[in-house]
Design a protein around this motif. Structure first.
Motif, PDB file in Angstrom:
ATOM      1  N   LEU A  72      -1.461   5.573  -4.117  1.00  0.00           N
ATOM      2  CA  LEU A  72      -0.751   4.427  -4.680  1.00  0.00           C
ATOM      3  C   LEU A  72       0.412   3.979  -3.804  1.00  0.00           C
ATOM      4  N   PHE A  73       1.109   4.933  -3.210  1.00  0.00           N
ATOM      5  CA  PHE A  73       2.242   4.580  -2.354  1.00  0.00           C
ATOM      6  C   PHE A  73       1.765   3.778  -1.145  1.00  0.00           C
ATOM      7  N   GLU A  74       0.723   4.244  -0.490  1.00  0.00           N
ATOM      8  CA  GLU A  74       0.190   3.518   0.661  1.00  0.00           C
ATOM      9  C   GLU A  74      -0.325   2.142   0.250  1.00  0.00           C
ATOM     10  N   CYS A  75      -0.899   2.045  -0.933  1.00  0.00           N
ATOM     11  CA  CYS A  75      -1.391   0.769  -1.450  1.00  0.00           C
ATOM     12  C   CYS A  75      -0.232  -0.215  -1.636  1.00  0.00           C
ATOM     13  N   VAL A  76       0.863   0.249  -2.220  1.00  0.00           N
ATOM     14  CA  VAL A  76       2.038  -0.601  -2.435  1.00  0.00           C
ATOM     15  C   VAL A  76       2.646  -1.025  -1.097  1.00  0.00           C
ATOM     16  N   ILE A  77       2.776  -0.082  -0.171  1.00  0.00           N
ATOM     17  CA  ILE A  77       3.354  -0.400   1.144  1.00  0.00           C
ATOM     18  C   ILE A  77       2.493  -1.437   1.862  1.00  0.00           C
ATOM     19  N   GLU A  82       1.646  -6.864   3.922  1.00  0.00           N
ATOM     20  CA  GLU A  82       0.795  -8.066   3.996  1.00  0.00           C
ATOM     21  C   GLU A  82       1.539  -9.324   3.591  1.00  0.00           C
ATOM     22  N   ARG A  83       2.384  -9.181   2.600  1.00  0.00           N
ATOM     23  CA  ARG A  83       3.107 -10.347   2.093  1.00  0.00           C
ATOM     24  C   ARG A  83       4.438 -10.567   2.818  1.00  0.00           C
ATOM     25  N   LEU A 102      14.040  -3.630  -7.246  1.00  0.00           N
ATOM     26  CA  LEU A 102      12.982  -3.389  -8.236  1.00  0.00           C
ATOM     27  C   LEU A 102      12.701  -4.653  -9.041  1.00  0.00           C
ATOM     28  N   LYS A 103      13.743  -5.333  -9.437  1.00  0.00           N
ATOM     29  CA  LYS A 103      13.570  -6.585 -10.192  1.00  0.00           C
ATOM     30  C   LYS A 103      12.861  -7.629  -9.336  1.00  0.00           C
ATOM     31  N   SER A 104      13.231  -7.696  -8.074  1.00  0.00           N
ATOM     32  CA  SER A 104      12.645  -8.659  -7.149  1.00  0.00           C
ATOM     33  C   SER A 104      11.153  -8.382  -6.910  1.00  0.00           C
ATOM     34  N   LEU A 105      10.776  -7.114  -6.834  1.00  0.00           N
ATOM     35  CA  LEU A 105       9.391  -6.742  -6.539  1.00  0.00           C
ATOM     36  C   LEU A 105       8.493  -6.721  -7.772  1.00  0.00           C
ATOM     37  N   ARG A 106       9.084  -6.816  -8.938  1.00  0.00           N
ATOM     38  CA  ARG A 106       8.318  -6.701 -10.174  1.00  0.00           C
ATOM     39  C   ARG A 106       7.124  -7.662 -10.235  1.00  0.00           C
ATOM     40  N   SER A 107       7.342  -8.913  -9.839  1.00  0.00           N
ATOM     41  CA  SER A 107       6.243  -9.878  -9.934  1.00  0.00           C
ATOM     42  C   SER A 107       5.137  -9.584  -8.913  1.00  0.00           C
ATOM     43  N   VAL A 108       5.504  -9.023  -7.778  1.00  0.00           N
ATOM     44  CA  VAL A 108       4.516  -8.700  -6.741  1.00  0.00           C
ATOM     45  C   VAL A 108       3.728  -7.451  -7.122  1.00  0.00           C
ATOM     46  N   GLY A 136       3.814   9.917  -8.135  1.00  0.00           N
ATOM     47  CA  GLY A 136       5.260  10.166  -8.115  1.00  0.00           C
ATOM     48  C   GLY A 136       5.985   9.324  -7.088  1.00  0.00           C
ATOM     49  N   ALA A 137       5.338   9.043  -5.975  1.00  0.00           N
ATOM     50  CA  ALA A 137       5.976   8.294  -4.895  1.00  0.00           C
ATOM     51  C   ALA A 137       6.214   6.832  -5.248  1.00  0.00           C
ATOM     52  N   VAL A 138       5.476   6.286  -6.195  1.00  0.00           N
ATOM     53  CA  VAL A 138       5.650   4.872  -6.551  1.00  0.00           C
ATOM     54  C   VAL A 138       6.607   4.667  -7.730  1.00  0.00           C
TER      55      VAL A 138
END
Length: 192
Positions: A72-77, A82-83, A102-108, A136-138
């Motif tokens: 999951l961590f690699e997926c998020v990174i 990409e964006r 965290l608030k800024s990334l919530r929509s992504v 745990g990493a995410v």
């Protein structure tokens, strides 16, 4: 008598290779979402067990089994890269703190979007098993129970195993054995 982590680890491979898991038998008609919980202080042992025992063992026990492991961590990174948001997120965290980023990334990082991405990246519809690690990493970017709920409509008949650093009692997830997530009772404990 409580089962040791070593004994529980030794039960993973036979359970994963069993028809109960792979054919979704014994899951009350639900999609086979399975959780293997473990003490968070044993994260490195769990990673090693996955790479050195579980993955090669599945290839040996079930040569035709189509499975994938996603971190999951690699997926998020990769999604943030990409964006074009990863460096911006680091800068924002340094200047404005954790809450702001965290608030800024919530929509992504909405769990339904991430679920669709996981399915796309792994080809989950064509798999016999999906293994999810890096929970745990995410934290605190993602909530496990919400991600699992978002994955349900995508997985069809593909069983999923989530390696979970904390406790799962069949009703609630306690990340790091401390933080209580909302109730989630659609998954089954892989090993007691």
């Amino acid at each position: 008598m409580k089962t040791s982590l070593e004994e529980r680890l030794n039960q993973i491979l036979p359970r994963l290779a069993s028809p109960d898991v792979l054919d979704n038998r014994g899951a009350g008609g639900e999609i086979g979402f399975w959780i293997f919980d473990y003490p968070p202080e044993h994260e490195m042992q769990m990673r090693s067990w996955l790479a050195d025992v579980i993955e090669p063992g599945l290839h040996k026990l079930k040569p035709g089994l189509r499975f994938a492991t996603i971190d999951l961590f690699e997926c998020v990174i990769s999604l943030l890269e990409e964006r074009g948001l990863l460096t911006k997120a680091f800068d924002m965290q340094l200047k404005q703190g954790d809450e702001a980023v965290l608030k800024s990334l919530r929509s992504v990082l909405k769990e339904d979007r991430l679920a669709a991405r996981i399915v796309e990246m792994t080809g989950a519809a064509d798999l016999d098993l999906l293994i999810v690690k890096g929970v745990g990493a995410v934290y605190p970017m993602l909530r496990t129970h919400t991600l699992l709920s978002a994955l349900h409509p995508h997985m069809r008949d593909t069983p999923l195993l989530m390696l979970y650093p904390g406790r799962y009692d069949g009703l609630s997830l306690r990340l790091f054995s401390k933080l209580t997530d909302d109730n989630y009772y659609r998954a089954f404990s892989l090993v007691s």
